[in-house]
Design a protein around this motif. Structure first.
Motif, short mmCIF file in Angstrom:
data_model
loop_
_atom_site.label_atom_id
_atom_site.label_comp_id
_atom_site.label_asym_id
_atom_site.label_seq_id
_atom_site.Cartn_x
_atom_site.Cartn_y
_atom_site.Cartn_z
N LEU A 185 12.90 0.16 -2.29
CA LEU A 185 12.37 -1.13 -2.71
C LEU A 185 11.17 -0.89 -3.63
O LEU A 185 10.22 -0.21 -3.25
N VAL A 186 11.20 -1.46 -4.82
CA VAL A 186 10.14 -1.27 -5.81
C VAL A 186 9.08 -2.35 -5.60
O VAL A 186 9.39 -3.54 -5.54
N THR A 187 7.82 -1.92 -5.48
CA THR A 187 6.70 -2.84 -5.32
C THR A 187 5.57 -2.40 -6.23
O THR A 187 5.58 -1.31 -6.78
N ASP A 188 4.58 -3.26 -6.37
CA ASP A 188 3.35 -2.90 -7.07
C ASP A 188 2.37 -2.32 -6.07
O ASP A 188 2.41 -2.65 -4.89
N ILE A 189 1.46 -1.48 -6.58
CA ILE A 189 0.46 -0.89 -5.70
C ILE A 189 -0.74 -1.83 -5.57
O ILE A 189 -0.90 -2.76 -6.35
N ALA A 239 0.83 -1.21 0.00
CA ALA A 239 0.00 0.00 0.00
C ALA A 239 0.86 1.26 0.00
O ALA A 239 0.38 2.34 0.25
N ALA A 240 2.14 1.13 -0.30
CA ALA A 240 3.06 2.27 -0.28
C ALA A 240 2.82 3.19 -1.47
O ALA A 240 2.37 2.76 -2.53
N THR A 241 3.16 4.46 -1.30
CA THR A 241 3.05 5.43 -2.39
C THR A 241 4.37 5.50 -3.13
O THR A 241 5.41 5.04 -2.65
N ALA A 242 4.35 6.12 -4.30
CA ALA A 242 5.53 6.21 -5.14
C ALA A 242 6.52 7.24 -4.59
O ALA A 242 6.13 8.23 -3.98
N LEU A 243 7.83 6.98 -4.81
CA LEU A 243 8.87 7.91 -4.42
C LEU A 243 9.00 8.98 -5.49
O LEU A 243 8.71 8.76 -6.66
N SER A 244 9.48 10.14 -5.08
CA SER A 244 9.70 11.21 -6.06
C SER A 244 10.94 10.89 -6.87
O SER A 244 11.89 10.28 -6.38
N SER A 245 10.94 11.32 -8.12
CA SER A 245 12.09 11.06 -8.99
C SER A 245 12.90 12.33 -9.15
O SER A 245 12.38 13.43 -9.11
N ASP A 246 14.19 12.17 -9.33
CA ASP A 246 15.10 13.30 -9.48
C ASP A 246 15.45 13.48 -10.95
O ASP A 246 14.91 12.81 -11.82
N ASN A 247 16.40 14.36 -11.20
CA ASN A 247 16.81 14.64 -12.58
C ASN A 247 17.61 13.49 -13.18
O ASN A 247 17.50 13.21 -14.36
N GLY A 294 -5.58 -4.52 7.43
CA GLY A 294 -6.24 -5.67 6.81
C GLY A 294 -7.18 -5.31 5.67
O GLY A 294 -7.76 -6.19 5.07
N VAL A 295 -7.30 -4.04 5.35
CA VAL A 295 -8.19 -3.62 4.27
C VAL A 295 -7.38 -3.50 2.99
O VAL A 295 -6.35 -2.84 2.95
N THR A 296 -7.84 -4.16 1.93
CA THR A 296 -7.17 -4.06 0.65
C THR A 296 -7.77 -2.88 -0.10
O THR A 296 -8.97 -2.83 -0.31
N PRO A 297 -6.93 -1.91 -0.51
CA PRO A 297 -7.46 -0.75 -1.24
C PRO A 297 -7.99 -1.17 -2.61
O PRO A 297 -7.53 -2.14 -3.22
N VAL A 298 -8.95 -0.41 -3.11
CA VAL A 298 -9.54 -0.69 -4.41
C VAL A 298 -8.54 -0.23 -5.48
O VAL A 298 -8.03 0.89 -5.44
N GLN A 299 -8.26 -1.11 -6.44
CA GLN A 299 -7.32 -0.79 -7.49
C GLN A 299 -8.04 -0.02 -8.59
O GLN A 299 -9.17 -0.33 -8.94
N GLU A 300 -7.34 1.01 -9.14
CA GLU A 300 -7.89 1.76 -10.26
C GLU A 300 -7.63 0.99 -11.53
O GLU A 300 -6.60 0.38 -11.70
N GLN A 301 -8.58 1.05 -12.44
CA GLN A 301 -8.40 0.32 -13.70
C GLN A 301 -8.54 1.23 -14.86
O GLN A 301 -9.15 2.18 -14.95
#
Length: 160
Positions: free
Chosen positions: A142-146, A62-70, A153-160
């Motif tokens: 660490l790279v993961t999928d959202i 359930a982690a959010t994306a990291l910011s990217s640099d130049n 214990g709650v699984t977030p709803v995935q956007e499609q």
């Protein structure tokens, strides 16, 4: 190509200006459409090449994306078979620290991303993380999928 002028129709008598030029009110969009189609094709071909092409089954969190640099992010991948790859180049485990030290001297940022297949053991991922640290990279992401489960214990709803 572009705006032109059109001569005013009709003659004229004495004292009138003859053939006064007026701006053309039409724009030729054909060259514009051609350029846009070429750009569309270029982006459609280039977009898949921007992702790292080593196939791994990333764990879901359930982690959010990291910011990217130049600077382009450096990615190390650990496949399900235990193969270690820097970007898309396979590297022997014994040579990993030396290669990372050489890369670290060329880079201004110590950020590195670790993509590990979810079927790998914690010990093998920790071993690679130790090698990344020994190679000069202390900022490890660490790279993961959202869409994975949260701690409540709650699984977030995935956007499609």
């Amino acid at each position: 190509m572009g705006a032109g002028t059109i001569k005013k129709a009709g003659g004229g008598g004495r004292g009138r200006r003859r053939g006064r030029a007026q701006p053309m009110a039409e724009i030729n969009v054909t060259p514009f459409v051609d350029v846009m189609l070429v750009l569309l094709i270029i982006f459609m071909v280039a977009a898949p090449l921007l992702t790292v092409g080593v196939p791994v089954e990333l764990p879901k969190t359930a982690a959010t994306a990291l910011s990217s640099d130049n600077e382009e992010p450096l990615t190390v991948t650990l496949t399900v078979d235990g193969v270690v790859m820097i970007q898309e180049t396979e590297v022997e485990r014994e040579a990993l620290i030396g290669r990372l030290q050489a890369i670290a001297t060329e880079r201004s940022d110590d950020k590195i991303f670790l993509r590990a297949d979810g079927a790998n053991t914690y010990a093998s991922v920790a071993e690679i993380m130790g090698a990344l640290n020994a190679g000069g990279f202390s900022n490890i992401g660490l790279v993961t999928d959202i869409g994975g489960p949260t701690l409540d214990g709650v699984t977030p709803v995935q956007e499609q």
